[in-house]
Motif scaffolding. Structure first.
Motif, PDB file in Angstrom:
ATOM      1  N   MET A 136      42.458  22.462  48.363  1.00 11.78           N
ATOM      2  CA  MET A 136      41.872  22.842  46.898  1.00 11.78           C
ATOM      3  C   MET A 136      41.007  23.610  46.625  1.00 11.78           C
ATOM      4  O   MET A 136      40.316  23.352  45.263  1.00 11.78           O
ATOM      5  CB  MET A 136      42.878  21.800  45.564  1.00 11.78           C
ATOM      6  N   ASN A 137      40.372  23.960  47.701  1.00  8.19           N
ATOM      7  CA  ASN A 137      39.350  24.587  47.557  1.00  8.19           C
ATOM      8  C   ASN A 137      38.962  25.451  45.902  1.00  8.19           C
ATOM      9  O   ASN A 137      40.167  26.283  45.759  1.00  8.19           O
ATOM     10  CB  ASN A 137      37.808  24.345  48.426  1.00  8.19           C
ATOM     11  N   SER A 138      38.023  25.637  45.878  1.00  8.64           N
ATOM     12  CA  SER A 138      37.280  26.944  44.260  1.00  8.64           C
ATOM     13  C   SER A 138      37.897  28.559  45.710  1.00  8.64           C
ATOM     14  O   SER A 138      38.431  29.304  44.749  1.00  8.64           O
ATOM     15  CB  SER A 138      35.446  26.962  44.079  1.00  8.64           C
ATOM     16  N   HIS A 139      37.754  28.180  46.923  1.00  9.11           N
ATOM     17  CA  HIS A 139      38.130  29.985  47.139  1.00  9.11           C
ATOM     18  C   HIS A 139      39.522  29.660  47.193  1.00  9.11           C
ATOM     19  O   HIS A 139      40.418  31.121  46.885  1.00  9.11           O
ATOM     20  CB  HIS A 139      37.629  29.979  48.945  1.00  9.11           C
ATOM     21  N   THR A 140      40.207  28.544  47.430  1.00 10.23           N
ATOM     22  CA  THR A 140      41.528  28.823  47.549  1.00 10.23           C
ATOM     23  C   THR A 140      42.528  29.121  47.115  1.00 10.23           C
ATOM     24  O   THR A 140      42.766  30.133  46.339  1.00 10.23           O
ATOM     25  CB  THR A 140      42.062  27.245  48.680  1.00 10.23           C
ATOM     26  N   CYS A 141      42.301  28.613  45.483  1.00 11.49           N
ATOM     27  CA  CYS A 141      42.004  28.690  43.433  1.00 11.49           C
ATOM     28  C   CYS A 141      41.997  30.085  43.396  1.00 11.49           C
ATOM     29  O   CYS A 141      43.247  30.678  42.603  1.00 11.49           O
ATOM     30  CB  CYS A 141      41.881  27.481  42.907  1.00 11.49           C
ATOM     31  N   LEU A 142      40.336  30.890  43.582  1.00  8.70           N
ATOM     32  CA  LEU A 142      40.940  31.812  43.108  1.00  8.70           C
ATOM     33  C   LEU A 142      41.768  32.853  43.768  1.00  8.70           C
ATOM     34  O   LEU A 142      41.965  34.119  43.164  1.00  8.70           O
ATOM     35  CB  LEU A 142      39.214  32.014  43.216  1.00  8.70           C
ATOM     36  N   TRP A 143      42.047  32.500  44.721  1.00  5.27           N
ATOM     37  CA  TRP A 143      42.754  33.101  45.559  1.00  5.27           C
ATOM     38  C   TRP A 143      43.735  33.737  45.201  1.00  5.27           C
ATOM     39  O   TRP A 143      45.028  34.537  45.165  1.00  5.27           O
ATOM     40  CB  TRP A 143      43.261  34.069  47.394  1.00  5.27           C
ATOM     41  N   VAL A 144      45.055  32.602  44.995  1.00  7.45           N
ATOM     42  CA  VAL A 144      45.830  32.640  44.691  1.00  7.45           C
ATOM     43  C   VAL A 144      46.170  32.853  43.339  1.00  7.45           C
ATOM     44  O   VAL A 144      47.044  34.118  43.035  1.00  7.45           O
ATOM     45  CB  VAL A 144      46.400  30.869  44.047  1.00  7.45           C
ATOM     46  N   VAL A 145      45.227  32.839  42.216  1.00  2.00           N
ATOM     47  CA  VAL A 145      45.143  33.103  40.897  1.00  2.00           C
ATOM     48  C   VAL A 145      45.501  34.990  41.152  1.00  2.00           C
ATOM     49  O   VAL A 145      45.692  35.710  40.856  1.00  2.00           O
ATOM     50  CB  VAL A 145      44.258  32.709  40.041  1.00  2.00           C
ATOM     51  N   ILE A 146      44.527  35.682  42.067  1.00  3.99           N
ATOM     52  CA  ILE A 146      44.832  36.941  42.228  1.00  3.99           C
ATOM     53  C   ILE A 146      45.570  37.677  42.426  1.00  3.99           C
ATOM     54  O   ILE A 146      46.262  38.427  42.019  1.00  3.99           O
ATOM     55  CB  ILE A 146      43.258  37.121  42.501  1.00  3.99           C
ATOM     56  N   VAL A 147      46.192  36.451  43.470  1.00  2.00           N
ATOM     57  CA  VAL A 147      47.564  37.410  44.464  1.00  2.00           C
ATOM     58  C   VAL A 147      48.353  37.000  43.396  1.00  2.00           C
ATOM     59  O   VAL A 147      49.364  37.971  43.331  1.00  2.00           O
ATOM     60  CB  VAL A 147      47.910  36.288  45.263  1.00  2.00           C
ATOM     61  N   SER A 148      48.062  35.914  42.426  1.00  2.00           N
ATOM     62  CA  SER A 148      49.166  35.815  41.509  1.00  2.00           C
ATOM     63  C   SER A 148      49.573  37.110  40.308  1.00  2.00           C
ATOM     64  O   SER A 148      50.764  38.332  40.374  1.00  2.00           O
ATOM     65  CB  SER A 148      49.382  34.788  40.642  1.00  2.00           C
ATOM     66  N   TRP A 149      48.446  37.420  40.010  1.00  2.00           N
ATOM     67  CA  TRP A 149      48.231  38.623  39.048  1.00  2.00           C
ATOM     68  C   TRP A 149      48.288  40.005  39.502  1.00  2.00           C
ATOM     69  O   TRP A 149      48.768  41.184  38.966  1.00  2.00           O
ATOM     70  CB  TRP A 149      46.554  38.653  38.437  1.00  2.00           C
ATOM     71  N   VAL A 150      48.284  40.057  41.198  1.00  2.18           N
ATOM     72  CA  VAL A 150      48.076  41.547  41.906  1.00  2.18           C
ATOM     73  C   VAL A 150      50.018  41.811  42.182  1.00  2.18           C
ATOM     74  O   VAL A 150      50.653  42.612  41.856  1.00  2.18           O
ATOM     75  CB  VAL A 150      47.703  41.297  42.744  1.00  2.18           C
TER      76      VAL A 150
END
Length: 314
Positions: A136-150
């Motif tokens: 659960m690094n910062s890169h993974t968390c950021l992509w999870v949020v982006i994918v959720s919104w998109v």
């Protein structure tokens, strides 16, 4: 373009029938819930951004979840409140109705995906703590949020497109306080069985597709917690999961009753009550559930309040 496919260019919302006194009471009640929901979520966002001890994936997701909660309620509740103040029925254009339905469904879909991300995050934290910072690094968390919104905003394009390409010739009066897809189907002269079936399957996909990983995650989490000896560490592990688990149970149970139904044209009274629970009650309760059961957040909140008080005092 929508006008070419529909005889209705505007819709009237019946909202909440009753006397002026009753409508005033409802307005005051819903306005209180809405205001407290906004304040609670803004406090969560502020504390998560300011508190250095909350710079972790769990609170990163919580901050975005609070943003989604604020946007979801703002898309629907202010219009409902305005309708309660009007002497007659609220009039909304076809474009505004389409926009409201799209934003509401898109934000809701993104919220379910974030619930799933938070469940997986808790699973990794409890069941695989040694690799938590790696997974659960910062890169993974950021992509999870982006994918959720998109995903949320892309997935709901077809359902809204299909709904507003129905032929609304029966009436343009919606027996609801916002643009509800089921009530729009009720006004359509088209049979729309295929569209109705597809919307049902897509609702199943979103809700159960996001719920299944959550159930699996909490199955492993509960199994791991039961193996931990009672003590401070045991209670800390339980408290970090209890708030999210409670919100998941409340949110999914009510959403299942509201959205997963083969017959979209359900009774207006049923839809109205269920919608109030999802749009007014849940957003009001969630900030309290997430904060009161989270000792770390409460401590950081108190520290932030003390710091703000000192700044104002000086």
């Amino acid at each position: 373009m929508l006008k070419n496919y529909s005889s209705a260019t505007e819709f009237y919302f019946l909202g909440f029938p009753g006397s002026k006194e009753l409508r005033n009471i409802l307005f005051a009640t819903f306005f209180f819930f809405y205001s407290m929901s906004l304040m609670g979520n803004m406090v969560i966002i502020f504390v998560v951004c300011v508190g250095k001890r909350l710079q972790s994936p769990m609170y990163f997701f919580l901050g975005h979840l609070s943003v989604l909660e604020m946007l979801t309620t703002t898309v629907t509740v202010p219009l409902m409140l305005w309708g309660l103040l009007l002497p007659g029925m609220l009039v909304v254009s076809l474009t505004a109705c389409c926009t409201q339905l799209y934003l509401y469904l898109s934000l809701g879909t993104s919220e379910f995906l974030l619930f799933t991300a938070m469940a997986v995050d808790r699973y990794v934290a409890v069941c695989n703590p040694l690799r938590y910072n790696i997974i659960m690094n910062s890169h993974t968390c950021l992509w999870v949020v982006i994918v959720s919104w998109v995903f949320g905003f892309l997935f709901e394009i077809w359902p809204v497109y299909a709904t507003f390409h129905l032929h609304f010739c029966k009436s343009n009066v919606l027996d609801h306080f916002y643009c509800d897809g089921g009530q729009l189907f009720k006004l359509s002269c088209d049979k729309g069985r295929f569209t109705e079936l597809m919307l049902f399957l897509m609702s199943i996909f979103v809700l159960f597709g996001s719920l299944l990983p959550t159930i699996i995650s909490y199955t492993y989490i509960i199994s791991t917690i039961l193996k931990i000896p009672s003590g401070s560490h045991h209670w800390k592990t339980v408290s970090t999961c209890a708030s999210h688990f409670t919100c998941v149970v409340i949110g999914y149970s009510r959403s299942l009753f509201l959205y997963v139904k083969l017959n979209q044209t359900q009774a207006a009274e049923y839809n109205r009550v269920a919608s109030l629970m999802v749009l007014v009650v849940n957003p009001f309760l969630n900030p309290f559930i997430f904060t009161l059961w989270n000792g770390k957040f409460t401590e950081v909140f108190q520290d932030v309040m003390r710091s703000c008080y000192q700044l104002l005092k000086d």
